[in-house]
Structures are given as structure tokens and as C-alpha cells.
Design a protein around this motif. Structure first.
Motif, PDB file in Angstrom:
ATOM      1  N   SER A  29     -27.177  -5.966  29.203  1.00 25.25           N
ATOM      2  CA  SER A  29     -26.721  -5.258  27.987  1.00 25.25           C
ATOM      3  C   SER A  29     -27.554  -4.926  26.848  1.00 25.25           C
ATOM      4  O   SER A  29     -28.565  -5.815  26.697  1.00 25.25           O
ATOM      5  N   TRP A  30     -27.735  -3.916  25.997  1.00 27.85           N
ATOM      6  CA  TRP A  30     -28.590  -3.676  24.939  1.00 27.85           C
ATOM      7  C   TRP A  30     -27.730  -3.659  23.542  1.00 27.85           C
ATOM      8  O   TRP A  30     -26.638  -3.136  23.424  1.00 27.85           O
ATOM      9  N   ASP A  31     -28.127  -4.587  22.776  1.00 33.40           N
ATOM     10  CA  ASP A  31     -27.529  -4.823  21.343  1.00 33.40           C
ATOM     11  C   ASP A  31     -28.149  -4.062  20.372  1.00 33.40           C
ATOM     12  O   ASP A  31     -27.932  -4.115  19.203  1.00 33.40           O
ATOM     13  N   GLY A  32     -29.007  -3.034  20.689  1.00 38.17           N
ATOM     14  CA  GLY A  32     -29.793  -2.440  19.797  1.00 38.17           C
ATOM     15  C   GLY A  32     -31.332  -2.897  19.226  1.00 38.17           C
ATOM     16  O   GLY A  32     -31.916  -2.172  18.611  1.00 38.17           O
ATOM     17  N   SER A  33     -31.538  -4.365  19.654  1.00 34.38           N
ATOM     18  CA  SER A  33     -32.769  -4.573  19.507  1.00 34.38           C
ATOM     19  C   SER A  33     -33.353  -5.178  20.570  1.00 34.38           C
ATOM     20  O   SER A  33     -34.671  -5.521  20.752  1.00 34.38           O
TER      21      SER A  33
END
Length: 299
Positions: free
Chosen positions: A6-10
Motif C-alpha cells: 500500500s501507498w501512504d502518500g510518501s
């Protein structure tokens, strides 16, 4: 099962570890970091010794044999390097001990040795050995056995002793299960005089060791022939019954199966049982006959 991240924005998360397992009849070996085939133990034994008497502190080597269909017949063992070719890392052997009359299935993990090493090829069987055993045992009676695992220690086969020539049984199979009454037996005797066995130098005090010492451990294999008149144990000294070796009459060779001959080695190993009494043990080899076995002879 797909790998999920998953990608948390950073940054991306660590991937989820995939769930997987080995195929049927295989298991995962952590040391080799791979799936290895299960090797069913077809037969194994505690080969030698099977009934032993030793003094405290004596190191004992114990030998055990195993047969695995399609495996042990194809190995080559180098007893100089204690290696087997090909190698089967999932095949593990150990020697364990416990109180006399107890089951090997109940012995604690600390009573089991480090893995045995390959020692010799015997026909279709492989022999393993563990050396320098039992040095810390105190006076008493103990049982011991070999055990083998073909799945890296997940399951074990416990191996009955080889008493073929005395009681008519030899080892464990699928049809002949482990039986605690068929354990190897070991008696540890106390060494009351320590290392002083009347083996003194000229001019030394012959009364170094107490006259109350057990005469068997006191004199041991020392015949006292040089200083017999001066040693305090002269009344109790025993002539060493194993010198010369009396074990020169092995049991007759016999056919274990239609194609397998049991051949006893000559001379045997003599054990001083104390009181001038010897005990003979003869090791045996398995030989595979070219055509058939009959009346103790290969054809």
C-alpha cells in the motif's frame, strides 16, 4: 495468494509475506531453507554396544544403523571425514539415555546427543556413530537407544537394540515397533580410588589408596605383577581376564533374509566385568548375497 502493498502518500509499505507450504511428502528444512523430501525410516537399530558396564568418566561410542528404501543402498560413506555422498540433511540420528526401564519417548531433550555422523556402509544399511558419550553419568543403571528422523527432526523412529545372537531380535521396523524392554543397557560403576589403581612407581608409598577401596575398581586392569608383595591390594588383585583376549569364538554366521548374510567379526571385544569375569561382544556386518543365502553362506 497475491502480494499486497500500500501507498501512504510518501512511501510504499512492506509487502505482505505470501503464505505457502511444501508439497505432500515434503517438509521445510530451516537450515537448508528449502523443501526436502520426507525419508521414511524402514528399519533402524542400536547396533553396539547394547549391554555395557563402565566406570564413571569413561567415554563410550555408540553405533546405530538405518535402512531407507532407495536411499541408504545408494550412499557412499567416508569414515575418515564422516560424510555421506549424496548428502541427506533431513536424515538426523541421535543417541539418548534415561533411567533403566524407562521409555525413550519420555527422555528430556537434554538427554539426547548432538547429531550422529556417518561412519560406515553395511550393505544396504548406513551406520552412524556418536562418540564421547556418558562421561558425566554417576553410578547407577541406565538405558540408551539410537533414534532416526527422515524429516529434519519433526518425527522420530526409536531403534531397538541388536540382540539377534542372544535374544533373537534386532531393531525397529513398521511391523516391529520400538519396545522399551529392548533398549540398550548401561551400568556405571563408581571409581572409589579415582585414578589410583595400585600403579605406583618404585619408592612411592604403596599405601596411597585406602584399603577399603572396592577391589574391582581399585585394581582395575592392573595385575599388580611387578609389586604384588608390596601393594596393599595384593590380596584382592584380579588377573585381567581380557589379556589375552578370550573372545575368539564368535557366533555362527546366519542368513537374516533370503539375500542377507550376518557375518560376525573376529576377534570380539572383551569387557572386564570384574571379579576375573570376561564378557565378549562380537560386532556383525550385513552382506548382500549375489544370488541367495543359505545355511550361513552367500551364493
Amino acid at each position: 495468494m497475491p502480494v499486497e502493498i500500500s501507498w501512504d502518500g510518501s512511501q510504499w509499505s512492506d509487502p505482505v509475506v505470501c503464505e505457502w507450504s511444501c508439497n505432500d511428502d515434503f517438509h521445510f528444512n530451516e537450515i537448508e531453507d528449502m523443501c526436502l523430501e520426507n525419508l521414511p525410516i524402514g528399519w533402524c537399530n542400536t547396533q553396539w554396544p547394547v549391554d555395557d558396564v563402565q566406570y564413571q568418566g569413561t567415554a563410550v561410542s555408540v553405533y546405530g544403523r538405518v535402512w531407507i528404501n532407495g536411499v541408504t543402498s545408494g550412499t557412499e560413506i567416508d569414515n575418515g571425514t564422516n560424510t555421506s555422498t549424496p548428502e541427506y540433511p533431513q536424515l538426523i540420528a541421535q543417541v539418548g539415555y534415561g533411567d533403566a526401564g524407562t521409555s525413550a519417548l519420555t527422555w528430556p531433550v537434554e538427554n539426547w546427543s548432538a547429531p550422529a555422523v556417518p561412519y560406515e556402509d553395511y550393505g544396504n544399511d548406513d551406520e552412524f556413530v556418536v562418540k564421547n558419550l556418558f562421561t558425566s553419568l554417576v553410578q547407577g543403571e541406565y538405558d540408551f537407544v539410537f533414534r532416526f528422523s527422515g524429516d529434519s527432526g519433526s518425527t522420530w523412529t526409536y531403534c531397538n537394540a541388536n540382540r539377534q545372537d542372544t535374544l533373537g531380535y534386532n531393531g525397529t521396523t513398521g511391523e516391529i515397533p520400538y519396545d522399551l524392554s529392548k533398549n540398550g543397557h548401561l551400568e556405571i560403576l563408581e571409581v572409589l580410588c579415582g585414578n589410583n589403581v595400585c600403579d605406583i612407581e618404585e619408592g612411592e608409598d604403596p599405601y596411597t589408596c585406602s584399603k577399603d577401596c572396592d577391589p574391582i575398581s581399585f585394581c582395575g586392569n592392573n595385575i599388580c605383577d611387578d609389586w604384588e608383595d608390596e601393594l596393599i591390594c595384593f590380596d584382592d588383585c584380579q588377573t585381567n581376564p581380557c589379556d589375552p583376549n578370550p573372545c575368539v569364538d564368535p557366533p555362527s554366521n546366519y542368513c537374516e533374509t533370503e539375500y542377507t548374510l550376518i557375518v560376525y567379526q573376529f576377534p570380539g571385544i572383551c569387557l572386564n566385568m570384574g571379579g576375573g569375569i570376561p564378557s565378549c561382544e562380537y560386532s556383525a556386518n550385513f552382506e548382500t548375497c549375489m544370488n541367495y543365502c543359505s545355511d550361513g553362506v552367500c551364493y
